[in-house]
Write a protein that holds these residues in place. Structure first.
Motif, short mmCIF file in Angstrom:
data_model
loop_
_atom_site.label_atom_id
_atom_site.label_comp_id
_atom_site.label_asym_id
_atom_site.label_seq_id
_atom_site.Cartn_x
_atom_site.Cartn_y
_atom_site.Cartn_z
N MET A 1 3.97 -2.11 -1.84
CA MET A 1 4.66 -0.94 -1.28
C MET A 1 6.14 -1.27 -1.13
SD MET A 1 3.63 1.13 2.14
CE MET A 1 2.07 1.52 1.35
N ASN A 2 7.03 -0.45 -1.69
CA ASN A 2 8.44 -0.77 -1.73
C ASN A 2 9.12 -0.66 -0.37
OD1 ASN A 2 8.32 -1.28 -4.49
ND2 ASN A 2 8.62 0.89 -5.00
N ASP A 3 8.72 0.32 0.43
CA ASP A 3 9.36 0.53 1.71
C ASP A 3 8.30 0.70 2.79
OD1 ASP A 3 10.87 1.19 3.87
OD2 ASP A 3 12.15 2.62 2.81
N PRO A 4 7.78 -0.40 3.33
CA PRO A 4 6.69 -0.30 4.30
C PRO A 4 7.12 0.40 5.59
CG PRO A 4 7.52 -2.55 4.18
CD PRO A 4 8.14 -1.80 3.04
N LEU A 5 8.37 0.24 5.99
CA LEU A 5 8.80 0.87 7.24
C LEU A 5 8.85 2.39 7.11
CD1 LEU A 5 11.60 -1.62 8.36
CD2 LEU A 5 9.17 -1.60 8.94
N ARG A 6 9.29 2.88 5.97
CA ARG A 6 9.28 4.32 5.76
C ARG A 6 7.84 4.83 5.73
NH1 ARG A 6 12.67 6.68 0.84
NH2 ARG A 6 14.31 5.91 2.22
N ALA A 7 6.96 4.11 5.05
CA ALA A 7 5.56 4.51 5.01
C ALA A 7 4.95 4.49 6.41
CB ALA A 7 4.78 3.59 4.08
N TRP A 8 5.30 3.48 7.19
CA TRP A 8 4.79 3.37 8.56
C TRP A 8 5.16 4.61 9.37
CZ3 TRP A 8 2.23 -1.03 10.72
CH2 TRP A 8 1.94 -0.90 12.09
N HIS A 9 6.42 4.96 9.35
CA HIS A 9 6.87 6.09 10.16
C HIS A 9 6.25 7.40 9.67
CE1 HIS A 9 9.49 3.72 12.63
NE2 HIS A 9 10.13 3.23 11.58
N ARG A 10 5.97 7.48 8.39
CA ARG A 10 5.34 8.69 7.86
C ARG A 10 3.90 8.81 8.32
NH1 ARG A 10 2.54 8.98 3.20
NH2 ARG A 10 3.44 7.01 2.46
N LEU A 11 3.21 7.68 8.51
CA LEU A 11 1.79 7.68 8.84
C LEU A 11 1.51 7.45 10.32
CD1 LEU A 11 0.64 5.42 5.87
CD2 LEU A 11 0.25 7.89 6.08
N ALA A 12 2.55 7.15 11.10
CA ALA A 12 2.34 6.70 12.48
C ALA A 12 1.61 7.72 13.34
CB ALA A 12 3.68 6.34 13.11
#
Length: 250
Positions: A1-12
């Motif tokens: 996954m290229n941007d885990p922090l962006r994915a995290w905030h999207r799924l939080a």
């Protein structure tokens, strides 16, 4: 996954927080879908997996992204000593209900009637998973998928069905409720399809659940000792069921 922090905030908002290495390990073992996982020290986490959970090491190797400590701390309310965190997909309510309603059952369902303590609820889910119980149901307002409950359950929500229901929605089966006025559990063989109900830490069984109970049971207790911890009571009851021949084959 290229941007885990962006994915995290999207799924939080919808994901289940897996707080620490052991929660992530257990969730992966029992089939959780984990879109994002982070660690402050990726190499150390993989070494820990190689030592304690080699069955999930390769999965972790493909999944885990290293992030700075400050970034990790921004994602979790209480940083875990292993500095690992992940978000998992919560199982569908329909799937959980299907598991709870399936008959015949080869293991009891545990009901926590209006529990109050998040940590106790997590500990009960961990116990239920260890004993192979069909599931854990809560009544009342406590969310059994609250992050503190998942942390207390060490990710083992994925090893058993976990859902919140109204008393009227409880699964079918003989309902045994634990109460100091009940008969000694040691003289009763608990059937595999039992529904085992435990009252809240403060007020005991609700009137609604008591009215539905088929049989009241009590745990052996020394005089002048007020009560057991909720998780201890569940452990004693599940052990009694298991020791009397009810344990499923793992």
């Amino acid at each position: 996954m290229n941007d885990p922090l962006r994915a995290w905030h999207r799924l939080a908002d919808t994901g289940v927080l897996l707080d620490g290495f052991h929660a992530l390990k257990h969730a992966l073992r029992f089939g959780a879908e984990v879109p994002v996982a982070v660690a402050v020290d990726r190499a150390a986490t993989l070494a820990l997996a190689g030592e304690l959970a080699p069955d999930v090491r390769d999965t972790l190797d493909a999944l885990l992204t290293e992030v700075p400590e400050a970034a990790y701390r921004s994602l979790v309310a209480r940083p875990h000593p292993t500095a690992v965190a992940a978000l998992a997909v919560r199982p569908s309510r329909a799937g959980q209900l299907e598991t709870l309603a399936r008959v015949p059952r080869n293991a009891p369902v545990v009901v926590l009637d209006n529990p109050r303590n998040l940590g106790n609820a997590g500990a009960v889910i961990r116990l239920a998973a260890g004993f192979g119980a069909t599931g854990v149901v809560t009544t009342g307002t406590l969310d059994p998928w609250h992050p503190t409950v998942v942390r207390g359950g060490a990710g083992l929500h994925y090893a058993t069905a976990v859902e919140r229901l109204e008393v009227a929605e409880l699964p079918a089966g003989p309902l045994f409720a634990l109460d100091p006025e009940g008969e000694d559990v040691r003289g009763v063989k608990l059937p595999d399809d039992a529904v085992l109900a435990f009252g809240s830490e403060r007020s005991g069984l609700s009137a609604e659940l008591r009215a539905r109970t088929d049989r009241l049971l009590s745990l052996p207790m020394r005089p002048q000792v007020s009560s057991y911890n909720l998780a201890t009571s569940v452990a004693m009851t599940l052990y009694h069921w298991s020791a009397s021949g009810g344990a499923p084959a793992f």
